[in-house]
Structure formats: structure tokens, C-alpha cells
Design a protein around this motif. Structure first.
Motif, PDB file in Angstrom:
ATOM      1  N   VAL B  24       0.846  -1.193   0.000  1.00  0.00           N
ATOM      2  CA  VAL B  24       0.000   0.000   0.000  1.00  0.00           C
ATOM      3  C   VAL B  24       0.884   1.247   0.000  1.00  0.00           C
ATOM      4  N   SER B  25       0.594   2.183  -0.890  1.00  0.00           N
ATOM      5  CA  SER B  25       1.310   3.454  -0.904  1.00  0.00           C
ATOM      6  C   SER B  25       0.300   4.595  -0.861  1.00  0.00           C
ATOM      7  N   LEU B  26       0.559   5.557   0.008  1.00  0.00           N
ATOM      8  CA  LEU B  26      -0.355   6.692   0.163  1.00  0.00           C
ATOM      9  C   LEU B  26       0.449   7.946   0.428  1.00  0.00           C
ATOM     10  N   ASP B  27      -0.106   9.092   0.061  1.00  0.00           N
ATOM     11  CA  ASP B  27       0.483  10.369   0.443  1.00  0.00           C
ATOM     12  C   ASP B  27      -0.621  11.249   0.976  1.00  0.00           C
ATOM     13  N   VAL B  33      -7.710  16.036   5.019  1.00  0.00           N
ATOM     14  CA  VAL B  33      -8.408  14.891   5.592  1.00  0.00           C
ATOM     15  C   VAL B  33      -8.486  13.834   4.511  1.00  0.00           C
ATOM     16  N   PHE B  34      -7.884  12.710   4.822  1.00  0.00           N
ATOM     17  CA  PHE B  34      -7.766  11.649   3.827  1.00  0.00           C
ATOM     18  C   PHE B  34      -8.647  10.490   4.247  1.00  0.00           C
ATOM     19  N   GLY B  35      -9.543  10.082   3.374  1.00  0.00           N
ATOM     20  CA  GLY B  35     -10.439   8.981   3.713  1.00  0.00           C
ATOM     21  C   GLY B  35      -9.906   7.654   3.203  1.00  0.00           C
ATOM     22  N   LEU B  36     -10.089   6.630   4.012  1.00  0.00           N
ATOM     23  CA  LEU B  36      -9.751   5.277   3.573  1.00  0.00           C
ATOM     24  C   LEU B  36     -11.023   4.466   3.664  1.00  0.00           C
ATOM     25  N   HIS B 205     -18.537  13.474   3.670  1.00  0.00           N
ATOM     26  CA  HIS B 205     -18.806  14.621   4.524  1.00  0.00           C
ATOM     27  C   HIS B 205     -17.515  15.235   5.053  1.00  0.00           C
ATOM     28  N   MET B 206     -16.514  14.368   5.320  1.00  0.00           N
ATOM     29  CA  MET B 206     -15.337  14.827   6.046  1.00  0.00           C
ATOM     30  C   MET B 206     -14.107  15.042   5.160  1.00  0.00           C
ATOM     31  N   ALA B 207     -13.905  14.139   4.193  1.00  0.00           N
ATOM     32  CA  ALA B 207     -12.577  14.029   3.582  1.00  0.00           C
ATOM     33  C   ALA B 207     -12.400  14.980   2.398  1.00  0.00           C
ATOM     34  N   ASP B 208     -11.128  15.260   2.091  1.00  0.00           N
ATOM     35  CA  ASP B 208     -10.793  15.990   0.872  1.00  0.00           C
ATOM     36  C   ASP B 208     -10.496  15.005  -0.254  1.00  0.00           C
ATOM     37  N   ARG B 209      -9.750  13.968   0.104  1.00  0.00           N
ATOM     38  CA  ARG B 209      -9.411  12.935  -0.864  1.00  0.00           C
ATOM     39  C   ARG B 209      -9.674  11.594  -0.223  1.00  0.00           C
ATOM     40  N   LEU B 210      -9.780  10.563  -1.038  1.00  0.00           N
ATOM     41  CA  LEU B 210      -9.958   9.248  -0.439  1.00  0.00           C
ATOM     42  C   LEU B 210      -9.302   8.175  -1.284  1.00  0.00           C
ATOM     43  N   VAL B 224     -12.556  13.898  -3.304  1.00  0.00           N
ATOM     44  CA  VAL B 224     -13.869  13.496  -2.843  1.00  0.00           C
ATOM     45  C   VAL B 224     -14.985  14.008  -3.748  1.00  0.00           C
ATOM     46  N   ASP B 225     -14.735  15.096  -4.479  1.00  0.00           N
ATOM     47  CA  ASP B 225     -15.820  15.613  -5.314  1.00  0.00           C
ATOM     48  C   ASP B 225     -16.122  14.686  -6.488  1.00  0.00           C
TER      49      ASP B 225
END
Lengths: 303, 259
Positions: B24-27, B33-36, B205-210, B224-225
Motif C-alpha cells: 500500500v502506498s499513500l500520500d 483529511v484523507f479517507g480510507l 462529509h469529512m474528507a478531501d481525498r480518499l 472526494v468531489d
């Protein structure tokens, strides 16, 4: 019914200090405990033992070791010797009252030695796991593998008879079950989120074990110690009976039973009176332990 | 702010090796706020537990604010990265008062000065009345407990907050309160958050990206959009989205039919 103000203070929904929160919780437990009449009976016996141990010497009508040979083996109810006298003419009531202090000393000393030791070994083994767990638990198994009284006998025989050595011997043979209980409790809370949360705050292993794990194990250990008190008293009495505990002329109850057993058939009271005392105190501790379990261990109580 | 590269975790179940995470790689950028998201067992919570240091057996590279992380975490790390657990009934010590739960982190990190004031401020911050200070967890509701858990996580003023399904054990009405609280705290404190959830609405509702996870891998990463417009690229994400919109026999069939 009038709501007295200290009561309202104790039961406050929103305590205003650490103190009040703690006392409030203790008071709630006490109210739960008070509802159990048998537990209250046990508590009264134990409190009575405490009281007698403190004021016994002032209540005792005679010197517990004074031998009056022409007043030997008087039956209970003799004026001046309410519970009779033994084969050396000593007043049994006085000896019982003095003996309460010895019994209580043994019980308290064993509890003070055993509970922390078992708790420490169990929680450390359970929390650390790995080789430390293996080493500590195998050590526990070794002690558990011996019959308790035999090991105590061997230790007293090696150390020499006497109350202190009896206490040490009993303590050394009693701690393993507490270690087992504490370890089992530790294993159930070890993986819980609140322990993980504490670890995430950077809590050291010592802080985790002492501040987070131990408080959850103490109640079951306390209950078990209280229930074992009866056994401890009996073991101490057994050692006394075999002549390896308290030494004559000390009025230890087990030793009194031992000295009375030779005349049991003709003069039953000499062995029976201390035997009854042992019975009542052991029963009291047992009832108290049962009641404490209902209060302190919510899983067992309330059914 | 948070970098995860090739994170691999394998659990041992008896003699079998169960891969929980497979490269798994994430930034996650600072203040983001990053959603998983993903189904149960997809490995999303494992990522958090590895980051927090609760799971020690992993391989790959982790870094927070440019500093690489090892197996053991330092006390300074704990002051910077905190976590809120899923189950508020299990994450508070049953014999510790709220006061003890909140002052313990301060004691561990030797922040002795104005401890009382900070505990009171932490209660205010999460919208709990000061009268809750000396209560035990069993005297609190689920939402109140979760507020205490959030207060405890924030009392050291961390830069990163890891949220493991922070609302899934709560009633719907309380969920909204907790989410609003987290949003407010985030904007007040410029927190970086990783939010693990199986609930796409919560993440939306919360995250910018996921990132969408499945079988220990990230299948898709997006702002998220794009989720809101209902146009994720990966078929699995589309399935998940349809599943989130309500029960639909066709979607359920399709999910079950896949390996």
C-alpha cells in the motif's frame, strides 16, 4: 425518607473532585454489599475478630499462660472460667482472646506478602508475554505442583518452627493461584482498546502495568485472598497442630486444638472451643469473600 | 505530511500466512483529511494501526513530516500522532475518571504546568460540560465517551489525528454531532487526519481525498468531489457507491459473485 446531605454528596451525578468521585464509587459498592445479609454477617465476624484482637487482652479474665494445676480441665460454665480450662489449668476464654491477635497477625501478614507478589508476577507475565511469561509461569507451576501443606511443612522444617516461619511458608505456597488469576485477567484486557490508547499516549510498560492493568486485576485477587483466608487460617492452625507453627505456651488456636486432642473424649471442650473459633472466623472470611465478589466482580454477581 | 510506501503486513493465523496489506502506498498532505474506505477485512484499519505503532510487524517505508518511522515509536511521535478508536465503550479505561483519562497524557509527557486548566479546556473544546470531569465512563453515553476519547487524543495538541471508524458505533444523530465536532476541530487546529470508514457518506462529509481499498490493496485514489459526482473510475468503487445508496439486489449479487 429524608435524603441526608452526605448521602446526596456521595451519590452526586457530577462529582466535583477526584476524591468525591472515588468515595462515591466506594459508597455505591457499599450499598450493593449491604444488601447481602450473609456478606454482612461475614463482615461482622471479621470486624469482631479485629476488635477482639485489639481489645482482647483487656477483656481476658485471666493470664493466658498462667497455669493453675488444681483448676485443671474444668468444664465450660465454671464460675471464673466461662469456657472451661485446659489440661494445665489455663483459662480457655483468655487464651482464645489472646489467640485472636495471633490469628489475625498470620492472616494479615500472609495477605500482605502474597497478594502483591501474585499480582506482580501475574500482570508482568501476562502483559510482557514471550519468554518472561514462560519463565514466570513455569516457576508458578513448580510451586503449584507441590501439595500446599506438605511444602509448608518442608519449609517450616527447614527454617525452624515459629509463627514468622509459618507465615513465610504459607505465603510461599499460596501466591501461585493469585499469579494465575492476575495473568488471566491481564490477558483479557491486554488487547483492549483502552490499553492500546494508553500505549499510543506513550505510556511506559511500567505505567501500563501498574496504572492500567493492575487496577482491573486487583478486585479478583482481593476476592480470592478473602476466600483463601479461611484456608490460610486452617493451614496456620494445621501447622500449629503439628507443632510447627506457634510454639507453646503461645495461645495459637491450632496449637490449642492440638493440645486438646489427647483429652478429647473425656474433656471435649479443650479442643472444641478453639476449633469453633477457627470455624467461625474461617466461615466469616468465606462469607465476606463471597459478598465482595458480588460487588467487585460484576461478571459473577448480579447473575 | 504522511508518506506510506509499499506497506506490507502479513498476519499469521496458526500455520497460515494471511496477507493483510499488499504494497500500500499513500500520500497525505499537511492539513488534509484523507479517507480510507473499503469493506471489512480490506486492510484499512491495519494501515492506521501500523501508522500508530500498534502493529509492529510490517515492511515498507513510513514517514511523518519527512521523518522516517521505525518499529518502535518515540514519545515525541506520540505527542504528534494520536488516534481515536472505533468503539467508545472499549477505548476508555473503566476504572479511570474522565479527569484521569485526560490528565494521563499530560503526565506521561511531563507537561505539569496548568494541568487542571488544560483538562477543563479540553472538555470545553469537545463540547462536554465541565461537570463531566470526575465521572466514570459507565456514567456517560456513547457520544459523550467518544467526545472524551477525542479530547484525550487532542490534549497533547497533535498534528496528525488517526480516526478508526469514529462514528460507526454511535446512533445516527450522535454520528452527525461527532462529525461536526471533528470538522470544527480540524478547521480550528489545522489537523491532518486519516479517516477510516466503510461509510461513504461519512467520508464524503469529512474528507478531501480518499483511497478505496480492497484485499489489502489500494484500488483507486481520488478527490472526494469525484465521488460526490458519482463518477469513480474503478468498477469496485462504483459498486461500493451503489451499495451505499441502499440495498439493491443486483448490486448485492454482483458483490457476492466477485471473488
Amino acid at each position: 425518607m429524608s435524603e441526608s446531605s452526605p448521602r446526596a454528596w456521595l451519590l452526586a451525578e457530577a462529582p466535583a473532585s477526584r476524591h468525591q468521585a472515588w468515595l462515591g464509587r466506594a459508597y455505591r459498592s457499599w450499598r450493593l454489599f449491604r444488601r447481602n445479609p450473609l456478606a454482612m454477617a461475614g463482615l461482622s465476624v471479621v470486624l469482631a475478630l479485629l476488635l477482639l484482637a485489639v481489645i482482647g487482652p483487656w477483656l481476658a479474665p485471666h493470664d493466658p499462660v498462667a497455669q493453675i494445676l488444681d483448676r485443671r480441665l474444668l468444664p465450660p460454665g465454671t464460675p471464673g472460667n466461662l469456657l472451661g480450662t485446659d489440661e494445665l489449668g489455663r483459662d480457655i476464654l483468655s487464651r482464645l482472646l489472646y489467640g485472636a491477635r495471633i490469628t489475625l497477625t498470620i492472616v494479615i501478614m500472609v495477605a500482605v506478602l502474597v497478594a502483591p507478589l501474585g499480582l506482580l508476577v501475574g500482570t508482568v507475565a501476562g502483559y510482557a508475554g514471550g519468554w518472561l511469561d514462560t519463565v514466570l509461569m513455569r516457576l508458578t507451576d513448580i510451586f503449584l505442583a507441590f501439595p500446599r501443606l506438605i511444602l509448608a511443612l518442608a519449609l517450616v522444617a527447614a527454617l525452624g518452627p515459629g509463627i514468622e516461619n509459618a507465615v513465610i511458608a504459607i505465603a510461599l505456597t499460596t501466591w501461585p493461584p493469585y499469579a494465575r488469576i492476575a495473568r488471566a485477567e491481564t490477558l483479557t484486557v491486554r488487547g483492549s482498546d483502552f490499553i492500546a490508547a494508553a500505549r499510543l499516549q506513550g505510556a511506559s510498560p511500567i505505567r501500563l502495568v501498574v496504572g492500567h492493568v493492575m487496577p482491573l486485576c486487583t478486585s479478583s485477587v482481593i476476592v480470592r485472598v478473602t476466600l483463601d483466608m479461611a484456608g490460610i487460617i486452617l493451614t496456620a492452625a494445621g501447622l500449629g497442630f503439628l507443632g510447627l507453627g506457634a510454639q507453646p505456651p503461645s495461645p495459637e488456636w491450632g496449637a490449642m486444638v492440638a493440645s486438646g486432642h489427647g483429652v478429647l473424649l473425656d474433656h471435649w471442650w479443650v479442643a472444641t472451643m478453639p476449633g469453633l473459633a477457627i470455624f467461625v472466623v474461617a466461615l466469616g472470611f468465606n462469607l465476606l469473600g463471597d459478598g465482595l465478589r458480588d460487588v467487585l466482580d460484576p461478571r459473577a454477581g448480579q447473575g | 505530511m504522511i508518506t506510506v510506501r509499499d506497506l506490507t503486513v502479513t498476519f499469521r493465523a496458526g500455520n497460515r500466512l494471511v496477507p493483510a496489506l499488499r504494497g500500500v502506498s499513500l500520500d497525505v498532505a499537511s492539513g488534509e483529511v484523507f479517507g480510507l474506505v473499503g469493506e471489512s477485512g480490506s486492510g484499512k484499519s491495519t494501515v492506521l494501526r501500523v501508522l500508530a505503532g500498534l502493529t509492529r510487524d510490517w515492511s515498507g517505508t513510513l514517514a511523518i513530516a519527512g521523518e522516517p518511522l521505525g518499529r518502535r515509536r518515540t514519545r515525541a511521535f506520540h505527542a504528534r500522532v494520536q488516534m481515536v478508536f472505533q468503539d467508545p465503550y472499549g477505548s476508555l479505561h473503566p476504572r479511570h475518571t474522565v479527569d484521569r483519562a485526560l490528565s494521563e497524557p499530560l503526565r506521561i509527557h511531563r507537561r505539569a504546568a496548568d494541568r487542571d486548566a488544560r483538562v477543563l479546556r479540553a472538555l470545553d473544546d469537545v463540547g462536554l460540560d465541565r461537570s463531566f470531569r470526575f465521572r466514570y465512563p459507565h456514567q456517560l453515553s456513547g457520544g459523550q465517551r467518544q467526545r472524551v476519547a477525542i479530547a484525550r487524543a487532542l490534549i497533547l495538541e497533535p498534528a496528525v489525528l488517526l480516526l478508526d471508524e469514529p462514528t460507526s458505533a454511535l446512533d445516527v444523530s450522535v454520528q452527525a454531532e461527532i462529525l461536526n465536532l471533528l470538522r470544527r476541530l480540524r478547521s480550528e487546529r489545522d489537523l491532518t487526519m486519516i479517516l477510516v470508514s466503510h461509510d461513504l457518506t461519512v467520508v464524503g462529509h469529512m474528507a478531501d481525498r480518499l483511497a478505496v481499498m480492497r484485499h489489502g490493496q489500494v484500488v483507486e485514489e481520488m478527490p472526494v468531489d469525484r465521488l460526490a459526482r458519482g463518477e469513480p473510475a474503478h468498477p469496485y468503487t462504483r459498486q461500493l457507491l451503489r451499495a451505499a445508496q441502499g440495498y439493491d439486489p443486483a448490486t448485492a449479487e454482483a458483490l457476492l459473485a466477485e471473488p
